[in-house]
Write an enzyme that holds these catalytic residues in place. Sequence first.
Site, PDB file in Angstrom:
ATOM      1  N   ILE A 104       3.071  13.396   9.596  1.00  0.00           N
ATOM      2  CA  ILE A 104       3.500  14.574  10.369  1.00  0.00           C
ATOM      3  C   ILE A 104       5.023  14.654  10.329  1.00  0.00           C
ATOM      4  O   ILE A 104       5.684  13.687  10.688  1.00  0.00           O
ATOM      5  CB  ILE A 104       3.049  14.485  11.844  1.00  0.00           C
ATOM      6  CG1 ILE A 104       1.574  14.087  11.953  1.00  0.00           C
ATOM      7  CG2 ILE A 104       3.325  15.790  12.564  1.00  0.00           C
ATOM      8  CD1 ILE A 104       1.148  13.792  13.395  1.00  0.00           C
ATOM      9  N   VAL A 110       7.711   7.534  12.240  1.00  0.00           N
ATOM     10  CA  VAL A 110       6.997   8.041  13.420  1.00  0.00           C
ATOM     11  C   VAL A 110       5.902   9.008  12.984  1.00  0.00           C
ATOM     12  O   VAL A 110       6.156   9.975  12.268  1.00  0.00           O
ATOM     13  CB  VAL A 110       7.949   8.767  14.394  1.00  0.00           C
ATOM     14  CG1 VAL A 110       7.193   9.263  15.607  1.00  0.00           C
ATOM     15  CG2 VAL A 110       9.084   7.848  14.818  1.00  0.00           C
ATOM     16  N   LYS A 168       7.976   3.789  18.179  1.00  0.00           N
ATOM     17  CA  LYS A 168       8.040   5.203  17.793  1.00  0.00           C
ATOM     18  C   LYS A 168       8.567   6.061  18.946  1.00  0.00           C
ATOM     19  O   LYS A 168       9.363   6.976  18.739  1.00  0.00           O
ATOM     20  CB  LYS A 168       6.651   5.673  17.361  1.00  0.00           C
ATOM     21  CG  LYS A 168       6.148   4.936  16.109  1.00  0.00           C
ATOM     22  CD  LYS A 168       4.659   5.148  15.922  1.00  0.00           C
ATOM     23  CE  LYS A 168       4.117   4.452  14.691  1.00  0.00           C
ATOM     24  NZ  LYS A 168       2.641   4.434  14.667  1.00  0.00           N
ATOM     25  N   ASP A 218       3.766  -0.997  18.822  1.00  0.00           N
ATOM     26  CA  ASP A 218       4.043  -0.059  17.731  1.00  0.00           C
ATOM     27  C   ASP A 218       4.364   1.338  18.285  1.00  0.00           C
ATOM     28  O   ASP A 218       5.329   1.987  17.865  1.00  0.00           O
ATOM     29  CB  ASP A 218       2.811  -0.015  16.811  1.00  0.00           C
ATOM     30  CG  ASP A 218       2.915   1.063  15.749  1.00  0.00           C
ATOM     31  OD1 ASP A 218       3.676   0.870  14.783  1.00  0.00           O
ATOM     32  OD2 ASP A 218       2.231   2.094  15.890  1.00  0.00           O
ATOM     33  N   GLU A 225      -5.798  -4.544  12.434  1.00  0.00           N
ATOM     34  CA  GLU A 225      -5.520  -5.804  11.758  1.00  0.00           C
ATOM     35  C   GLU A 225      -6.191  -6.973  12.467  1.00  0.00           C
ATOM     36  O   GLU A 225      -6.639  -6.846  13.612  1.00  0.00           O
ATOM     37  CB  GLU A 225      -4.003  -6.008  11.705  1.00  0.00           C
ATOM     38  CG  GLU A 225      -3.343  -4.898  10.904  1.00  0.00           C
ATOM     39  CD  GLU A 225      -1.866  -5.140  10.665  1.00  0.00           C
ATOM     40  OE1 GLU A 225      -1.498  -6.268  10.346  1.00  0.00           O
ATOM     41  OE2 GLU A 225      -1.102  -4.172  10.803  1.00  0.00           O
ATOM     42  N   ALA A 279      12.822  20.323  -5.339  1.00  0.00           N
ATOM     43  CA  ALA A 279      14.058  19.599  -5.033  1.00  0.00           C
ATOM     44  C   ALA A 279      15.249  20.147  -5.817  1.00  0.00           C
ATOM     45  O   ALA A 279      16.391  19.833  -5.507  1.00  0.00           O
ATOM     46  CB  ALA A 279      13.873  18.119  -5.339  1.00  0.00           C
ATOM     47  N   VAL A 321       0.830  -1.204   0.000  1.00  0.00           N
ATOM     48  CA  VAL A 321       0.000   0.000   0.000  1.00  0.00           C
ATOM     49  C   VAL A 321       0.868   1.260   0.000  1.00  0.00           C
ATOM     50  O   VAL A 321       0.645   2.192  -0.777  1.00  0.00           O
ATOM     51  CB  VAL A 321      -0.939   0.001   1.227  1.00  0.00           C
ATOM     52  CG1 VAL A 321      -1.671   1.322   1.338  1.00  0.00           C
ATOM     53  CG2 VAL A 321      -1.927  -1.153   1.120  1.00  0.00           C
TER      54      VAL A 321
END
Lengths: 439, 439
Positions: free
Chosen positions: B147, B143, B216, B212, B201, B43, B23
């Site tokens: 954001i 993380v 982070k 999880d 999940e 860039a 994904v």
Amino acid sequence: MSPLPSPTASRPPLRVALAGIGVVGCGVVRLLEANRELIARRAGRAIEIVALSARDRHKDRGVDLSAYRWEDDMGALVTADDVDVVVEMVGGADGPALTLARAALGAGKALVTANKAMIAHHGLDLARLAEARDTPLKYEAAVAGGIPVIKALREGASANQIARVYGILNGTCNYILTLMERERASFADALAAAQAEGYAEADPTFDVDGIDAAHKLSILAALCFGTKLDIGAVTATGIRGLIAADIREAEALGHRVRLIGMAERDETGLYQHVQPCLVPADHPLAYVPGALNAVVAEGNFVGRLFFEGAGAGAGPTASAIVADIIDIARDEYGPAFAMPVDALDRAATADAGARVGKHYVRLVVEDRIGVLAEIATAMRDAGVSIESFIQRGDDADGGVVIALVTHAGPASAIHAALATLSASDHVVGTPMHMPILAL
Amino acid sequence: MSPLPSPTASRPPLRVALAGIGVVGCGVVRLLEANRELIARRAGRAIEIVALSARDRHKDRGVDLSAYRWEDDMGALVTADDVDVVVEMVGGADGPALTLARAALGAGKALVTANKAMIAHHGLDLARLAEARDTPLKYEAAVAGGIPVIKALREGASANQIARVYGILNGTCNYILTLMERERASFADALAAAQAEGYAEADPTFDVDGIDAAHKLSILAALCFGTKLDIGAVTATGIRGLIAADIREAEALGHRVRLIGMAERDETGLYQHVQPCLVPADHPLAYVPGALNAVVAEGNFVGRLFFEGAGAGAGPTASAIVADIIDIARDEYGPAFAMPVDALDRAATADAGARVGKHYVRLVVEDRIGVLAEIATAMRDAGVSIESFIQRGDDADGGVVIALVTHAGPASAIHAALATLSASDHVVGTPMHMPILAL
């Protein structure tokens, strides 16, 4: 690939000169002293103040500056061989600040500035100078104080097309609006309280008329849309026209009043406007209290980003200035507006009247037969469709308050209706209208 | 000074290889295609995908990948001469992801990864490899999804000593908590709904048990405190123990329940813990809804910074990955953890029991004489002082719910009291306790 500092290599200190030693300048001195070691670890080298300059050497600033060389002539900071970075905290769009900035960049020195007015008016010229000399121009502190929003937009969100960038860009106005909310105060009383507490200046024009926010908005727009800074295209309506009833009616509608600077690109061009808006309660801007600032950017892949923090004050502003200095110390910087000035587009000014949305309208009217019909007729004739209408029967400012919310329609229709009504003998003072922020 | 691209100079494209085309990988392809021109302007050079690799070439991914070279062997991305940047989206702390990451950095290629588990477990080793080869290691997407919080902390807040860094680091848990709030749902029902809607999940362990978020948090802590990543020192309590009454009582107390990862340095060492907390209604974390993430950092000059946005999903994650690639294209990067690995401190683990604060405690008890006295006695014997006590008389989970708020005291006292009460025949299930987030 860029030069990564080797863990064993010891790089020479970065030598900084500070121009303008007011509240912010003292904050920078304090910060560089207090966090000296930590900053050296993070920057990979020491950051040293080598010289200071300001108009009055002998003013009591509450911080001991005797360890630093003092130059009465700011120009000496630019000609000094031992200065790598000039930090401009003099203020003002033109005059000594601009002279210093041009001279510093022209001499190939790095320039860090907190000066939103100067960047808004002369940012492109300064960026060209910086490009010509391959030297950094950085201005994180110019927008939203301590919030690293320039970096977040220039770099963090750089993969996105930005649909809109907007936010609460003036802490003084937000402080006043918060007081009006919490204390049910009038604008005049809230302003007086803000002045008494040091949140507003004796002459509050720059803040309450939206000029300060307009400067910041123009900078955000250039970064987000890749357009040439154009402060002349930014329009502003401040918060002087708000009355206590506006705050109350907004709340009754599930909204809060915030002064919002909004930039959005549409098919007609770039829209850049500062004005009070109704912010829905399920939008994070509705919860930004007091003197805080907040910025929202909506990207086509990242979705909505929201950044909040202190928009002013010695500590937060110093934090942003020193972050810029650390970037320079690390050699992590590039073109001031994310791309070379020549790569920036020149955007047309959008047709503000064509913007479609719901509006809040408030009038104070004489309590007499026929006034409602007059309002309804003016709205109908201008093509404004009314969704809700409130007349509570209580008086304010010499009349009866009538508040209404329109269906979505072009702003030009609201303006036309209000032009008609402003001319009416039965309408007291100036009608207020605010767009309702679309989620 | 670093090389600023001249407006006229045309730099060669940056050539990117993508490993792991799920994904997120498809999101990166879509983003680089959709925003191609804008990204090249920002860039200063084109960013080109030159090769892809994943386990199954023929899976239908809903995006046309036929224009790109396909390598069945991921290792070929590393040995290819025409690859500047390898983007690792394979996932997993070890195995093929780690093998690829080591090989890419070892070959002097830039590595961009979204892999929080790998960075949490092997970030220091990878950073050492990157340093040895003077090549970038970037992990913004690891993380808080879209954001740009790694950048905000590594660079934007770099002038500050950070007192605390904390936030909502797992969107699945926040989605479940929001459902429990809005629907008055049980944890089990909210989890089932989150699974049905694709927010959780089939095996939700990683999310709901806080693993999880712990990954982070360890990364944020290293960045903010200049300490060596130490995932072994991070402890986590997930949200499985929450019942509907906890959410309701928190609300009655003017709070919301959020799973908070918190890192704080005190005189005993570094505290890193993930657990559900009561967040006061006047803290911005209380207004973070659904699957959003948010991070707060408190600096000694900047004050409180708050960042909110999408913490997961193809678009936001791709946005962060491509931001890293753009930084590399611009040559604006440096050491992965803000300073060379050898400059990072090794922090002791703080004494979590000594942390002082107010706590929420909830027990489900049998409705019989003497139970209240038993609770009160256990609290008294452990030295816990009770500020408020609620027994509403309604049943839940086979007993009566008792909720209480303590005065500020050490966490160890709460733990001692609950150890006693857990052993009681009259207490049903496991008592819940949550710290109340101090402003």
